[in-house]
Design an enzyme around this catalytic site. Sequence first.
Site, short mmCIF file in Angstrom:
data_model
loop_
_atom_site.label_atom_id
_atom_site.label_comp_id
_atom_site.label_asym_id
_atom_site.label_seq_id
_atom_site.Cartn_x
_atom_site.Cartn_y
_atom_site.Cartn_z
N TYR A 184 -8.64 0.86 -3.47
CA TYR A 184 -7.00 1.22 -4.13
C TYR A 184 -5.97 -0.06 -5.00
CZ TYR A 184 -4.71 0.01 -0.09
OH TYR A 184 -4.11 -1.19 1.27
N SER A 207 1.47 -7.93 -0.81
CA SER A 207 2.65 -8.62 0.35
C SER A 207 2.49 -9.84 0.68
CB SER A 207 3.28 -7.61 1.35
OG SER A 207 1.75 -7.83 2.26
N THR A 266 0.63 -1.09 0.11
CA THR A 266 -0.11 -0.10 -0.06
C THR A 266 0.53 1.45 0.10
OG1 THR A 266 -2.06 -1.11 1.47
CG2 THR A 266 -1.24 1.51 0.81
N1 DAS Z 1 -2.05 -5.83 0.53
C1 DAS Z 1 -1.72 -5.11 1.76
C2 DAS Z 1 -0.40 -5.39 1.56
O1 DAS Z 1 0.54 -5.93 -0.12
C3 DAS Z 1 -1.78 -3.74 1.09
C4 DAS Z 1 -0.75 -3.20 2.12
O2 DAS Z 1 -1.88 -3.18 3.43
O3 DAS Z 1 0.00 -2.72 2.50
O4 DAS Z 1 0.05 -5.95 2.10
#
Ligand code: DAS
Length: 356
Positions: A53, A86, A39
């Site tokens: 997003y 992630s 994020t």
């Molecule tokens: N999906 C989440 C991740 O990439 C987004 C975030 O919160 O960083 O871990």
Amino acid sequence: MLKNTVTRWALAVVSAVILSGTAMAQTKPNVVILATGGTIAGAGADVTNSATYQAAKVPVDKLIAGIPQLSNVAAVRGEQVFQIASESFTNANLLTLGKRVAALAKQSDVDGIVITHGTDTTEETAYFLNLVVHTEKPIVVVASMRPGTAMSADGTLNLYSAVSVAGSKDARGKGVLVVMNDEINSGRDVTKAINIKVEAFKSPWGPLGLVVEGKNYWFRKLDKRHTMTSEFDIEKIDALPQVEIAYAAGSVTDVAYRSLVASGAKAIIHAGPGNGSVSGTLVPALQELRSKGVHIIRSTHVNAGGFVLRNAEQPDDKYDWVVAHDLNPQKARILATVALTATNDTKELQRIFWEY
Ligand code: DAS
């Protein structure tokens, strides 16, 4: 005569200014930012999109350019290691990232390393690096709960703080750190406790310190083995064994445990209720899997701070099981994965779970 004196004086002043400027420039620590996605590199359609997003969109150079004040605290350069959310991290990603961190940490022109990361598995990556990278230099994992395109985005201050901590001499030797929301947490202890607020990351035993306006305030040290005192070394690890997690609630059956082992798991993390409790209906299957050489490691899905005691309600000695101590299931998976690169002995595994 007078003209020569004035000229000499002027030259002395100019060179003193240049030297002090150069000295100032040299005193700034060199910090490398390794970007992996998440994020903190996310982008939404509108400033009101704090939760809607796409993660892993903004490249590291843009992240750095978005915070010109970084140059006040460090000489920064970036590398784009991955660009993924992630939750998609794999053991292969952990190995690649760990080896890059270890290589950079050995360079004399690197004083600290920041890893920008998704929040979902920040706690796993931070713990993994804490176990396998041998360096005193600060390694700081940083993430954000809101994309940079949103109102009150948290990523810029988190990244500024992370770079500041990574360049701090007083952050050396403390193990891998996670800097989020003004807190400096241990990569070993911290977990994502809330998935919708900027105050998302918690350590059951409390943060190590705070960072406010680029200054660190420390309250405690991690008492477990890490980095320089770890017996595990990423430079000697080229593959990670498959370890899986089985979640247990009421009416649990042995189906998940059996299929995870059938898929190749060398150990199962039992994410049990309470003190890592095991349903009586599950014990025969776990015994059968244990007899086939699969390790059973009892953890708990108690989320505010688990603490699994050996031989308390479950006869661990009799069943030859391991307990995960205070590690949640996802952290227990990381430690078991690393530990199994070095041993398959139950007593050794249990020692490792007490010490790390
Ligand atoms: N999906 C989440 C991740 O990439 C987004 C975030 O919160 O960083 O871990």
